[in-house]
Design a protein around this motif. Structure first.
Motif, PDB file in Angstrom:
ATOM      1  N   ALA A 115       0.771  -1.440  -0.085  1.00 25.24           N
ATOM      2  CA  ALA A 115      -0.312   0.084   0.205  1.00 25.24           C
ATOM      3  C   ALA A 115       0.765   0.804   0.089  1.00 25.24           C
ATOM      4  O   ALA A 115       0.463   2.158  -0.786  1.00 25.24           O
ATOM      5  N   LEU A 116       1.789   1.631   1.207  1.00 23.35           N
ATOM      6  CA  LEU A 116       2.427   2.328   1.243  1.00 23.35           C
ATOM      7  C   LEU A 116       3.616   3.129  -0.547  1.00 23.35           C
ATOM      8  O   LEU A 116       3.583   3.535  -1.182  1.00 23.35           O
ATOM      9  N   THR A 117       3.988   1.365  -0.636  1.00 25.35           N
ATOM     10  CA  THR A 117       4.440   0.990  -2.194  1.00 25.35           C
ATOM     11  C   THR A 117       3.709   2.444  -3.448  1.00 25.35           C
ATOM     12  O   THR A 117       4.623   2.732  -3.796  1.00 25.35           O
ATOM     13  N   ALA A 118       2.080   1.363  -3.736  1.00 23.95           N
ATOM     14  CA  ALA A 118       1.609   2.223  -3.762  1.00 23.95           C
ATOM     15  C   ALA A 118       1.337   3.333  -3.837  1.00 23.95           C
ATOM     16  O   ALA A 118       1.340   4.400  -5.337  1.00 23.95           O
ATOM     17  N   ARG A 119       1.275   4.426  -3.144  1.00 24.83           N
ATOM     18  CA  ARG A 119       0.611   5.505  -2.980  1.00 24.83           C
ATOM     19  C   ARG A 119       2.262   6.373  -3.272  1.00 24.83           C
ATOM     20  O   ARG A 119       1.730   7.505  -4.082  1.00 24.83           O
ATOM     21  N   GLY A 120       3.683   6.395  -2.488  1.00 22.24           N
ATOM     22  CA  GLY A 120       4.025   6.634  -4.060  1.00 22.24           C
ATOM     23  C   GLY A 120       4.488   7.155  -4.726  1.00 22.24           C
ATOM     24  O   GLY A 120       5.252   8.137  -5.857  1.00 22.24           O
ATOM     25  N   LEU A 121       4.640   5.767  -5.746  1.00 19.40           N
ATOM     26  CA  LEU A 121       4.269   5.854  -6.855  1.00 19.40           C
ATOM     27  C   LEU A 121       2.746   6.835  -7.274  1.00 19.40           C
ATOM     28  O   LEU A 121       2.950   7.034  -8.588  1.00 19.40           O
TER      29      LEU A 121
END
Length: 401
Positions: A115-121
């Motif tokens: 989830a956090l990686t998807a937010r950053g990207l």
């Protein structure tokens, strides 16, 4: 804000970001209820939150750096499909005879990391599509409003679904929502931005390069570090709000609910104010909104009755509704395209990791003295951040707002 919806690629990215937030809230509540019901242990619930929130915040910047140079149209759908898979596994583990705490904790960590990686990207991709169109601020305003609504709706929806149909149903629905987002992004692949292909670098080199860029930038490092400290003070009072409402103010459970709702009202007001603030200085918006949160805590520290505390809560919530989106917009407008996802991912991870420290500090201050001291310390800490930010630039001069 509607102007941003006409920019090719943004509607799909905004939808995916909103559902990510809704699903995150839905999943956290459902899993907390599951673990508490199966174990009866507050320590087990704490372990769940550490694994699902704190540890992913430490790992996500590295994963983001390893993926931000790859095709968005492939990476983002893959991340959401993997999230769907994680929730399928969690739904299976929620069965009466299938529950196993270590597995639940492991999949909660995986979901938090994805989830956090998807937010950053997503933040990097949003900047890439809206920046050239001059609509970044409009798009962020729209996402901010949706984010506020989803943050409020997620826990309520989770509570309703769990009450009516049980935890497994909530987790299966979460899995379905992430799968739907993955399919939406696949269908919108041609409208999504693609990074420029540069020299091949190792994962460690990309992480190191991103951190060096943030540290060496004239304002970005100061903005992220200041926001991390500010969030620590923002969240310091969260665990002790119920003690403050029921014991310090001698209120009821209803009074506690009204106090929390007051902050939510403020967030919605702040979201609307930011949406109407086009043309105003981002530096001013960051400073004033941060100061408003501190002022709200100061009012609550001395409030003699619930009504005054609620006024302070609305003031703080209004600042909250502007502060995060103003900081994120300032960051996106200052950072070069190549580092958008890494810088935004670092800020998102800081926002996820730092509250854990704030919770502990707030709990200790309350245990040693009173909730009023925790609110007072929060107010003073936020004021110090405002003063330090005001003394040195946090938005580059070349950025036009």
């Amino acid at each position: 804000m509607s102007r941003s919806l006409r920019v090719r690629g943004f509607p799909a990215l905004a939808t995916s970001y909103a559902i990510n937030e809704l699903g995150d809230n839905l999943g956290v509540i459902a899993l907390a209820i599951l673990v508490l019901n199966r174990t009866g242990s507050a320590l087990a619930v704490t372990l769940l939150f550490v694994a699902g929130k704190f540890l992913p915040a430490l790992a996500a910047p590295g994963l983001t750096a390893g993926l931000d140079h790859r095709r968005v149209s492939r990476v983002l759908p893959s991340l959401y499909a993997l999230e769907a898979g994680a929730f399928v596994a969690l739904a299976a583990l929620a069965g009466r005879h299938a529950f196993w705490l270590p597995a639940v904790v492991a999949f909660a960590f995986a979901d938090g990391l994805l989830a956090l990686t998807a937010r950053g990207l997503s933040r990097g991709a949003i900047a890439a599509v809206l920046g050239p169109a001059g609509a970044l601020r409009d798009g962020n305003a729209l996402i901010n409003v949706v984010f506020a609504v989803m943050s409020a709706a997620g826990p309520v929806l989770a509570g309703f679904i769990v009450h009516e149909w049980g935890v497994p149903t909530a987790l299966w629905l979460d899995a379905g929502s992430f799968l739907a987002v993955a399919l939406l992004l696949v269908a919108s692949a041609r409208s999504l931005p693609e990074p420029e292909v540069g020299p091949r670098e190792s994962w460690r080199a990309r992480v190191r390069d991103g951190l060096e860029y943030v540290r060496g930038h004239e304002t970005v490092g100061r903005l992220i570090a200041g926001e991390a400290v500010a969030i620590l003070f923002f969240t310091l009072i969260i665990p002790i709000e119920v003690v403050y409402a029921k014991e310090t103010l001698n209120s009821t459970s209803l009074g506690f609910g009204v106090l929390i709702a007051s902050w939510g009202v403020g967030i919605l007001i702040g979201s609307g104010l930011f949406a109407r603030s086009r043309g105003r200085s981002l530096r001013t918006l960051v400073l004033v909104s941060t100061a408003a949160i501190g002022a709200g805590y100061a009012v609550m520290a001395v409030a003699p009755v619930l009504l005054i505390a609620c006024i302070g809560s609305v003031l703080g919530g209004t600042g909250n509704g502007v502060q995060w989106v103003a900081v994120m917009t300032a960051l996106q407008e200052a950072v070069e395209d190549e580092y958008q996802a890494r810088a935004a991912g670092l800020l998102e991870s800081a926002a996820a990791a730092v509250p854990g420290i704030g919770y502990i500090v707030g709990g200790v201050l309350t245990a040693l003295v009173s909730p009023r001291l925790a609110y007072a310390v929060s107010a003073v800490g936020v004021a110090v951040v405002v003063v330090l930010w005001a003394r040195r630039p946090i938005v580059p001069d070349r950025v036009k707002v």
